[in-house]
Design an enzyme around this catalytic site. Structure first.
Site, PDB file in Angstrom:
ATOM      1  N   LYS A 120     -81.983 -10.624 -27.921  1.00 20.06           N
ATOM      2  CA  LYS A 120     -81.703 -10.843 -26.493  1.00 20.06           C
ATOM      3  C   LYS A 120     -82.792 -10.181 -25.682  1.00 20.06           C
ATOM      4  O   LYS A 120     -83.401  -9.200 -26.111  1.00 20.06           O
ATOM      5  CB  LYS A 120     -80.347 -10.247 -26.124  1.00 20.06           C
TER       6      LYS A 120
HETATM    7  N1  GLU Z   1     -77.840 -17.214 -23.806  1.00 19.85           N
HETATM    8  C1  GLU Z   1     -77.023 -18.079 -24.608  1.00 19.85           C
HETATM    9  C2  GLU Z   1     -76.089 -17.253 -25.463  1.00 19.85           C
HETATM   10  O1  GLU Z   1     -75.798 -16.113 -25.171  1.00 19.85           O
HETATM   11  C3  GLU Z   1     -77.850 -19.080 -25.391  1.00 19.85           C
HETATM   12  C4  GLU Z   1     -78.769 -18.469 -26.379  1.00 19.85           C
HETATM   13  C5  GLU Z   1     -79.694 -19.461 -27.069  1.00 19.85           C
HETATM   14  O2  GLU Z   1     -79.549 -20.658 -26.852  1.00 19.85           O
HETATM   15  O3  GLU Z   1     -80.548 -19.009 -27.814  1.00 19.85           O
HETATM   16  O4  GLU Z   1     -75.542 -17.734 -26.414  1.00 19.85           O
END
Ligand code: GLU
Length: 432
Positions: A120
């Site tokens: 993240k």
């Molecule tokens: N931000 C989204 C999540 O927390 C999508 C992450 C992604 O598609 O890599 O799942």
């Protein structure tokens, strides 16, 4: 029944986070695989993030001055494939939050069985206070700071809180300047369709939430047409979840809130009209003719059968849980929106809690489809994307229900048991 007070309840992730995973650790550590136990050392390894990148980005503002901006990319685990996870722009972002979120991504990608690990990113700024060009410069500077730490087979960012397809297009553009070989498009997902994005990606998280809701209703013998739904958060996830739940499943959306205001109508709100209203009123829902304004904090306290927290983490706290009277389903559209105390109270009240690693996995699933399409340079129809998303979500939901029944545990624990098992097996097979 698993005893949460037992000695086994001692694992923590980075000191305090992801209580969800703790019980799964305790359950799984009793297993043996290939003669190797999921033991304390392995769990301690999984408690730690593999790489943490801390950056201070000098942002040139439109008036010529320099603003130092703190940014993070945390790569938790890549045993099952490249690191994967969104980047959020939010003034309260900090390293600990990004760690927790990276951690969740590892379990999420494992649960829905896509070949990724977890990561993240976070940039500590409120993008609403920046101009369009300032956000572009910031995003491009972030990519250049990240250098070779991201890449189609290394770490693949995506949208998250306050980031969108435009920002993903800038990430691709900046990365492609220094990485023209291979498939630079696949460095980031959630791009606009015109720049290698996938059909169905924008609505994917919301659609996944709606699929979980439909399956939860089947599991609990509920008729969605008779249920009242409140939605906290009206961004990309909250809006699409509400729209699909209203249009395709026939539930009444009685309350909606966003970062600015909240609106209520016991007879049901017209979600599409409400979104158009918010878009043309600087995100404010106040004054929308089809409902009455309520204080934002009251949204989570509305009497309803279904609650969809689709904003930031820890929104559903003990007060919200104690107040819940008619609540039957909690759909965790945001990442980790429920505190451990609230979880225990709601569990006691018999609420069906769909954990975020399952409920909001639709987004990363379609991110995976986008990545596959970019690597193959072969693009799918909208129908194919939705069909494949349905299949994966329904399979993961079924796996979680089956394990929960078999072990007599909650859906959250079952979800974490399954994903921990997959990640641990991959680690052990790779020679951990
Ligand atoms: N931000 C989204 C999540 O927390 C999508 C992450 C992604 O598609 O890599 O799942």
């Amino acid at each position: 029944m698993f005893d949460e007070k037992s000695e086994d309840w001692k694992y923590t992730l980075d000191g305090k986070t992801c209580f969800d995973a703790q019980s799964a650790f305790a359950i799984n550590r009793k297993q043996n695989m290939h003669g190797r136990e999921i033991n304390d050392k392995l769990l301690s390894y999984l408690n730690t993030c593999k790489r943490e990148i801390l950056m201070e980005i000098p942002l040139r503002l439109d008036d010529g001055s320099l603003l130092p901006v703190h940014a993070y990319r945390v790569q938790h685990n890549n045993a099952r494939g490249p690191f994967k996870g969104g980047i959020r722009y939010h003034d309260k972002v900090n390293l600990q939050e990004v760690r927790e979120m990276a951690n969740l991504m590892t379990w999420k990608t494992a649960l829905v069985d896509i070949p990724y690990g977890g990561a993240k990113g976070g940039v500590a700024i409120d993008p609403k206070k920046l101009s369009f060009h300032e956000v572009r410069r910031l995003t491009k500077a972030l990519v250049s700071h990240l250098g070779n730490n991201i890449g189609p087979h290394i770490d693949i960012p995506a949208p998250d809180v306050n980031t969108n397809p435009q920002i993903m297009a800038w990430i691709f553009d900046e990365f492609s300047k220094t990485h023209s070989e291979g498939s630079p498009l696949a460095v980031v997902t959630g791009k606009p369709i015109e720049v290698g994005g996938s059909q169905g990606r924008l609505e994917a998280t919301g659609r996944g939430v709606a699929i979980c809701y439909r399956e939860a209703c089947k599991y609990k013998g509920l008729d969605p047409k008779e249920l009242r739904v409140s939605v906290q958060g009206f961004g990309n996830v909250g809006y699409h979840a509400a729209e699909i739940i209203q249009k395709e499943l026939g539930s009444k959306i009685i309350g909606v809130s966003n970062a600015v205001s909240a609106i209520y109508n016991e007879e049901g709100l017209d979600v599409v009209a409400l979104k158009e209203y918010a878009d043309s009123h600087n995100d404010s829902l106040d004054g929308y003719p089809g409902g009455e304004s309520i204080p934002r904090d009251d949204l989570l306290m509305l009497d309803c059968e279904v609650l969809v927290p689709a904003a930031l983490s820890k929104a559903v706290n003990a007060d919200v849980a104690k107040n819940a009277k008619s609540l039957k389903v909690l759909l965790e559209a945001a990442n980790a929106p429920t505190t451990p105390e609230a979880n225990a109270i709601l569990h006691e009240k018999g609420v069906c809690i769909i954990p975020s690693v399952l409920a909001n996995a639709g987004g990363v699933i379609v991110s995976y489809f986008e990545w596959v399409q970019n690597l193959q340079q072969f693009y799918w129809t909208y129908e194919r994307v939705i069909e494949e998303l349905e299949a994966r979500m329904v399979r993961a939901f079924g796996d979680v229900i089956n394990l929960a029944k078999e072990k007599d545990i909650g859906l959250r624990q079952a979800a974490y048991c399954l994903s921990l098992d997959r990640v641990a097996k991959a680690l052990i097979l790779r020679g951990y």
